[in-house]
Design an enzyme around this catalytic site. Sequence first.
Site, PDB file in Angstrom:
ATOM      1  N   ASN A 242      35.423  40.871  86.939  1.00 37.00           N
ATOM      2  CA  ASN A 242      35.732  40.200  88.216  1.00 37.00           C
ATOM      3  C   ASN A 242      34.676  39.136  88.491  1.00 37.00           C
ATOM      4  OD1 ASN A 242      33.514  41.412  89.881  1.00 37.00           O
ATOM      5  ND2 ASN A 242      34.521  43.262  89.144  1.00 37.00           N
TER       6      ASN A 242
ATOM      7  N   ASP B 174      38.038  49.213  88.956  1.00 35.01           N
ATOM      8  CA  ASP B 174      38.706  50.465  89.336  1.00 35.01           C
ATOM      9  C   ASP B 174      39.402  51.104  88.136  1.00 35.01           C
ATOM     10  OD1 ASP B 174      37.968  50.504  92.021  1.00 35.01           O
ATOM     11  OD2 ASP B 174      39.515  49.021  92.524  1.00 35.01           O
TER      12      ASP B 174
ATOM     13  N   LYS C   7      39.979  42.974  66.845  1.00 38.37           N
ATOM     14  CA  LYS C   7      40.513  41.943  67.732  1.00 38.37           C
ATOM     15  C   LYS C   7      42.042  41.987  67.713  1.00 38.37           C
ATOM     16  CE  LYS C   7      40.523  36.989  68.426  1.00 38.37           C
ATOM     17  NZ  LYS C   7      40.283  35.697  67.812  1.00 38.37           N
TER      18      LYS C   7
ATOM     19  N   PRO D 153      35.935  56.548  87.263  1.00 39.32           N
ATOM     20  CA  PRO D 153      35.413  57.417  88.327  1.00 39.32           C
ATOM     21  C   PRO D 153      34.846  56.565  89.467  1.00 39.32           C
ATOM     22  CG  PRO D 153      33.988  57.470  86.387  1.00 39.32           C
ATOM     23  CD  PRO D 153      35.183  56.650  86.016  1.00 39.32           C
ATOM     24  N   ASP D 154      34.941  57.050  90.682  1.00 39.80           N
ATOM     25  CA  ASP D 154      34.377  56.331  91.830  1.00 39.80           C
ATOM     26  C   ASP D 154      32.922  56.762  92.000  1.00 39.80           C
ATOM     27  OD1 ASP D 154      33.616  55.604  94.582  1.00 39.80           O
ATOM     28  OD2 ASP D 154      35.681  54.878  94.651  1.00 39.80           O
ATOM     29  N   ILE D 155      32.002  55.882  91.619  1.00 44.26           N
ATOM     30  CA  ILE D 155      30.564  56.219  91.576  1.00 44.26           C
ATOM     31  C   ILE D 155      30.044  56.535  92.977  1.00 44.26           C
ATOM     32  CG2 ILE D 155      28.280  55.379  90.888  1.00 44.26           C
ATOM     33  CD1 ILE D 155      29.844  53.342  89.052  1.00 44.26           C
TER      34      ILE D 155
ATOM     35  N   PHE E 145      30.087  48.862 100.059  1.00 40.83           N
ATOM     36  CA  PHE E 145      30.569  47.525 100.404  1.00 40.83           C
ATOM     37  C   PHE E 145      32.085  47.560 100.259  1.00 40.83           C
ATOM     38  CE2 PHE E 145      27.519  43.923 100.813  1.00 40.83           C
ATOM     39  CZ  PHE E 145      26.359  44.671 100.909  1.00 40.83           C
TER      40      PHE E 145
ATOM     41  N   LYS F  37      37.667  53.239 103.877  1.00 44.31           N
ATOM     42  CA  LYS F  37      36.726  53.562 102.771  1.00 44.31           C
ATOM     43  C   LYS F  37      35.531  54.341 103.301  1.00 44.31           C
ATOM     44  CE  LYS F  37      38.055  49.898  99.658  1.00 44.31           C
ATOM     45  NZ  LYS F  37      37.941  48.520  99.256  1.00 44.31           N
TER      46      LYS F  37
ATOM     47  N   LYS G  87      35.354  57.864 101.460  1.00 42.39           N
ATOM     48  CA  LYS G  87      34.253  58.040 100.497  1.00 42.39           C
ATOM     49  C   LYS G  87      33.071  58.778 101.124  1.00 42.39           C
ATOM     50  CE  LYS G  87      35.553  53.953  97.813  1.00 42.39           C
ATOM     51  NZ  LYS G  87      35.191  53.269  96.581  1.00 42.39           N
TER      52      LYS G  87
END
Length: 404
Positions: free
Chosen positions: A216, A284, A294, A310-312, A328, A342, A346
Amino acid sequence: MNLQHKNILLGISGGIASYKACELVRRLRDAGAEVRVVMTDNATRFITPLTLQALSGHPVRVSLWDENHEAAMGHIELARWADAILIAPASADVMARLAAGMADDLLTTLCLASEAPMLLAPAMNRIMWAHPATQANAQTLHQRGASILGPAAGSQACGETGEGRMLEAVDLVKQLADVLACRVDKRSASTLHGKRVVITAGATREAIDPVRFISNRSSGRMGYAVAEAARDAGAEVVLISGVTHLPTPPGIRRIDVETALQMRTAVLQAMPCDIFIATAAVADYRPADPATQKIKKHADTLSIELIKNPDILSEVAALERRPFSVGFAAETEHLLEHARDKLQRKNLDLIAANRVGEGLAFDQLDNALSVLWADGQIELAHTDKSTLARQLIQIITERLESHA
Ligand code: PMT
């Protein structure tokens, strides 16, 4: 730049950039520092100890076996005397010896015997600097707490152009003053003194095949600014960084990672901590089965199966010894609604929400934040990321106090 009453041990290793050490000694003394010079044997082939003795006002040390000097200011005394050790230029050889923990000459022995902060200004041919061995040595030294200053890019004495030039004396003196100022801040009663803060920054990369990845637009700037603000508030900072071109801020321990899974491992290894701030834009999803070769473009369409990472942040916020957890949220729509969701989902103490758009958030110098917690909210107006980071650290500090 103030180095009044600071004892700076300047180590000079062999390289054509050693001529710049003369200017460096002058600048250090202009800033008020007391300077003692230690040269490696190879450095004396480029520049004479006599020149540096005249400039520093003190005898220059080269050998570990100099009986006169050992009787006066022995190497252990010199190691204790130093408030900071600056090695400029730092050759590939001296970095390798330091990374290996060797003590085969006066300079490396001093470094091993000193608890003073160590700063290195690498200077070498661009290919030597880019060599994996040199990069690994720089990383090792950095992970042990040394600050790596530069190198800069530009034309080199060997006739090539690239990264490997020693930073200019004025920049080195400024960075040295910053590192020492941080340590003074740390010792004085600053707001996060004694706190350990772990911060994630930048984008993760998820391999599709050996040459392609999903990522990203995060530049890492927001996270690096938060790390600097936490450091300036007196915290011990560990910065877990995705791929970025940003230099490591002085006085901060940086751990480089590439993927979300690597970031998760590094974060969990860095626990426990007092405050965890997740500024990273973590992928994600990742390709379920990255190709080992390749991918060739035979087919008209290509499907890549993605699986969830996994969501750290959620994992950290669910730990038994849970730090004050800050997330954030980057949103293109319904900013506050998504951010509050969130915050709750979370199990966070605080969330900083930023709207993705023209001149904001990803890969921009400026940003604006809405900071939310269970029963409150503050708007931080559009400004540069360093200012926002300082404001955010101030809010975190206040919330931490009311939390305790
Ligand atoms: O790096 P810059 O160019 O300066 O840009 C800054 C930024 C826009 C990246 C930054 O301000 C920001 O908003 N970071 C969070 C980006 C994001 O996409 O967050 P999210 O809504 O996907 O995730 C919410 C939170 O969970 C974040 O704190 C994130 O770090 C964390 N997370 C997300 C997914 C995951 N697998 N693990 C996580 O820890």
